[in-house]
Design an enzyme around this catalytic site. Structure first.
Site, short mmCIF file in Angstrom:
data_model
loop_
_atom_site.label_atom_id
_atom_site.label_comp_id
_atom_site.label_asym_id
_atom_site.label_seq_id
_atom_site.Cartn_x
_atom_site.Cartn_y
_atom_site.Cartn_z
N HIS A 9 97.47 82.76 12.99
CA HIS A 9 98.37 82.52 11.86
C HIS A 9 99.72 81.96 12.31
O HIS A 9 100.11 82.06 13.48
CB HIS A 9 98.60 83.82 11.10
CG HIS A 9 99.24 84.90 11.94
ND1 HIS A 9 100.59 84.93 12.21
CD2 HIS A 9 98.70 85.96 12.57
CE1 HIS A 9 100.87 85.98 12.98
NE2 HIS A 9 99.73 86.62 13.21
N GLU A 82 93.87 91.76 12.71
CA GLU A 82 94.41 92.14 14.01
C GLU A 82 93.98 93.58 14.33
O GLU A 82 93.53 94.33 13.46
CB GLU A 82 95.94 92.02 13.96
CG GLU A 82 96.67 92.37 15.25
CD GLU A 82 96.27 91.47 16.40
OE1 GLU A 82 95.23 91.77 17.04
OE2 GLU A 82 97.00 90.50 16.70
#
Length: 213
Positions: A9, A82
């Site tokens: 990202h 994550e």
């Protein structure tokens, strides 16, 4: 054969200030939004069949810029998140040792089976997370054989996938870059992952590397 553009990202405020995010849902900052648009432009000439991201907003916002450029729907998958760091989440990297000296030592040692103290959520061990991350990418690739896919995820996921592709143990220190919004091109042949291009950030003025040990 499945081709994957595997993307970390864009930048967040917490990336810039060295604060651990994990499962906390932190949005892109202005630089991250700029990076997402630059990424979308860089991938505009590529044939893309599908775009999927982590359900956390920093990944989804990055992926949405690419999806809109290609006129494709954005799909999300929580298995692309994550690693969950438990009570570490929300702390600056420099604060970890003072709050949790024993757990910080385990983190620095890359202990694959250490479970950090619980926070808002139960922490994943390094081994649990790496397995989840690689399994998620391989599952998506296998379900979409013959396609070209953009997967937008997180630094830890990219780290785990790179290691799996190159046969690098998760306990080994990282000696490769994992940059915000860089382009990483990989293949899945039904049995293994292969890196074709890694950490291409020619479309970006600057990008922060994944923090870690």
């Amino acid at each position: 054969m499945t081709e994957i553009f595997l993307i970390r990202h864009g930048e967040t405020a917490w990336n810039a200030e060295r604060r651990l995010q994990g499962h906390l849902d932190i949005p892109l900052n202005e630089e991250g939004l700029r990076q997402a648009e630059a990424l979308a432009q860089a991938l505009a000439g590529e044939t893309v069949d599908m775009i999927i991201s982590s359900d956390l907003s920093r990944a989804a916002s990055t992926a949405r810029a690419v999806a809109e450029r290609h006129g494709l729907p954005l799909q999300t998958d929580a298995s692309l998140r994550e690693r969950c760091f438990g009570a570490f989440e929300g702390l600056l990297y420099d604060e970890l040792e003072g709050h949790f000296p024993e757990a910080h030592a385990q983190w620095r040692a890359r202990d694959p089976h250490a479970r950090y103290p619980d926070g808002e959520r139960r922490a994943e061990t390094f081994a649990e997370f790496a397995q989840r991350a690689v399994d998620a990418v391989c599952r998506i690739a296998e379900m979409n054989r013959g396609k070209r896919i953009v997967i937008v995820s997180h630094g830890g996921v990219l780290d785990a996938v790179y290691r799996a592709a190159h046969g690098i143990d998760i306990t080994a220190p990282r000696d490769f870059a994992v940059l915000n919004a860089s382009i990483n091109h990989i293949q899945w042949n039904g049995e293994q992952l292969k890196v074709l291009r890694w950490s291409d950030n020619a479309h970006l003025a600057v990008a922060l590397d994944e923090l870690g040990n």
